[in-house]
Scaffold this motif. Sequence first.
Motif, PDB file in Angstrom:
ATOM      1  N   GLN A  61       0.845  -1.196   0.000  1.00 45.71           N
ATOM      2  CA  GLN A  61       0.000   0.000   0.000  1.00 45.71           C
ATOM      3  C   GLN A  61       0.884   1.252   0.000  1.00 45.71           C
ATOM      4  O   GLN A  61       1.921   1.294   0.671  1.00 45.71           O
ATOM      5  CB  GLN A  61      -0.889   0.014   1.252  1.00 45.71           C
ATOM      6  N   PRO A  62       0.493   2.274  -0.759  1.00 49.86           N
ATOM      7  CA  PRO A  62       1.261   3.524  -0.735  1.00 49.86           C
ATOM      8  C   PRO A  62       1.062   4.259   0.587  1.00 49.86           C
ATOM      9  O   PRO A  62       0.071   4.027   1.294  1.00 49.86           O
ATOM     10  CB  PRO A  62       0.667   4.311  -1.902  1.00 49.86           C
ATOM     11  N   THR A  63       1.991   5.133   0.909  1.00 51.04           N
ATOM     12  CA  THR A  63       1.837   5.990   2.093  1.00 51.04           C
ATOM     13  C   THR A  63       0.714   6.992   1.866  1.00 51.04           C
ATOM     14  O   THR A  63      -0.061   7.299   2.778  1.00 51.04           O
ATOM     15  CB  THR A  63       3.155   6.723   2.385  1.00 51.04           C
ATOM     16  N   SER A  64       0.614   7.498   0.657  1.00 44.52           N
ATOM     17  CA  SER A  64      -0.489   8.390   0.286  1.00 44.52           C
ATOM     18  C   SER A  64      -0.715   8.283  -1.211  1.00 44.52           C
ATOM     19  O   SER A  64       0.131   7.783  -1.956  1.00 44.52           O
ATOM     20  CB  SER A  64      -0.184   9.833   0.681  1.00 44.52           C
ATOM     21  N   GLY A  65      -1.877   8.756  -1.643  1.00 41.34           N
ATOM     22  CA  GLY A  65      -2.238   8.676  -3.046  1.00 41.34           C
ATOM     23  C   GLY A  65      -3.212   7.530  -3.295  1.00 41.34           C
ATOM     24  O   GLY A  65      -3.572   6.788  -2.377  1.00 41.34           O
ATOM     25  N   GLU A  66      -3.621   7.395  -4.542  1.00 39.71           N
ATOM     26  CA  GLU A  66      -4.618   6.389  -4.892  1.00 39.71           C
ATOM     27  C   GLU A  66      -4.197   5.621  -6.133  1.00 39.71           C
ATOM     28  O   GLU A  66      -3.627   6.182  -7.073  1.00 39.71           O
ATOM     29  CB  GLU A  66      -5.979   7.060  -5.146  1.00 39.71           C
ATOM     30  N   ILE A  67      -4.465   4.322  -6.107  1.00 45.13           N
ATOM     31  CA  ILE A  67      -4.245   3.450  -7.255  1.00 45.13           C
ATOM     32  C   ILE A  67      -5.579   2.825  -7.619  1.00 45.13           C
ATOM     33  O   ILE A  67      -6.242   2.224  -6.770  1.00 45.13           O
ATOM     34  CB  ILE A  67      -3.206   2.355  -6.934  1.00 45.13           C
ATOM     35  N   ILE A  68      -5.976   2.976  -8.879  1.00 53.56           N
ATOM     36  CA  ILE A  68      -7.222   2.383  -9.353  1.00 53.56           C
ATOM     37  C   ILE A  68      -6.866   1.364 -10.427  1.00 53.56           C
ATOM     38  O   ILE A  68      -6.309   1.708 -11.473  1.00 53.56           O
ATOM     39  CB  ILE A  68      -8.181   3.451  -9.911  1.00 53.56           C
ATOM     40  N   LEU A  69      -7.162   0.113 -10.141  1.00 54.70           N
ATOM     41  CA  LEU A  69      -6.814  -0.990 -11.015  1.00 54.70           C
ATOM     42  C   LEU A  69      -8.076  -1.585 -11.626  1.00 54.70           C
ATOM     43  O   LEU A  69      -8.895  -2.161 -10.913  1.00 54.70           O
ATOM     44  CB  LEU A  69      -6.050  -2.055 -10.231  1.00 54.70           C
ATOM     45  N   ASN A  70      -8.223  -1.424 -12.925  1.00 58.06           N
ATOM     46  CA  ASN A  70      -9.385  -1.965 -13.636  1.00 58.06           C
ATOM     47  C   ASN A  70     -10.688  -1.591 -12.926  1.00 58.06           C
ATOM     48  O   ASN A  70     -11.551  -2.428 -12.664  1.00 58.06           O
ATOM     49  CB  ASN A  70      -9.272  -3.488 -13.770  1.00 58.06           C
ATOM     50  N   SER A  71     -10.793  -0.304 -12.582  1.00 57.55           N
ATOM     51  CA  SER A  71     -11.964   0.299 -11.910  1.00 57.55           C
ATOM     52  C   SER A  71     -12.057  -0.040 -10.428  1.00 57.55           C
ATOM     53  O   SER A  71     -13.031   0.335  -9.764  1.00 57.55           O
ATOM     54  CB  SER A  71     -13.280  -0.106 -12.605  1.00 57.55           C
ATOM     55  N   HIS A  72     -11.051  -0.712  -9.859  1.00 61.83           N
ATOM     56  CA  HIS A  72     -11.052  -1.055  -8.434  1.00 61.83           C
ATOM     57  C   HIS A  72     -10.075  -0.143  -7.670  1.00 61.83           C
ATOM     58  O   HIS A  72      -8.859  -0.294  -7.821  1.00 61.83           O
ATOM     59  CB  HIS A  72     -10.623  -2.509  -8.209  1.00 61.83           C
TER      60      HIS A  72
END
Length: 238
Positions: A61-72
């Motif tokens: 998991q990142p410390t901050s920020g967002e990851i969107i994988l195939n709409s998830h």
Amino acid sequence: MHKNPILDIQNINKIYKSAGKSLTVLHQINFSISKGSTVAITGPSGSGKTTLLGLCAGLDQPTSGEIILNSHPLSGRSEDELAAIRNQNIGFIFQNFQLMPTLTALENVMVPMELRGEKNIRNYALDLLDKVGLADRADHYPVQLSGGEQQRVSLARAFSNKPAILFADEPTGNLDGETSDKIEKLLFELNTQAGTTLVIVTHDMELAAKTGRIIRLKSGEILSDEVQSSAKASLLNS
């Protein structure tokens, strides 16, 4: 930003704390990747490539920020939820293969499908091993296989759940030149045939040049993000 990207990385930071000190491994990383594309992530050792790949795949998991994988969106998910998203969407090729030593080549390829609860999977797994040239090694254990053969089993396993996106960490880093060429050819063939998005971390600039896009990291930041001309990438892939 790409329209309907399969991977969207938004303001990602990764900071590790050790002995009361903070080490920033990734700083303000932003990019998106369109479906079906091929992308190389390059940079010197310590630039954050493998850390970034693990974050993209939901392995960390990142410390901050967002990851969107195939709409998830991946933030705030439990490990069970992340495991389910990975199993439904991702294939991953590890530099050190990560095969289960007590399982045969065939059984290693079948594992992701078994976790999905799929039935009658043996013939499909054998077909994948045949595609990577190892149908006659299906009953062999990892210790009985060469490094190149283990990497090919890893590749077959990565495609066994028909992933929307395949992450490969230095997929040819431990292989000799001839075997590297075979693995590269298989990666791009399977990518083309299955329409799978391919994201490769590599030091090998010849391999990177065969992708449609190169993202270069330095000291945890994006140094450049270059789209390759389709003609150039097509020529190099031929």
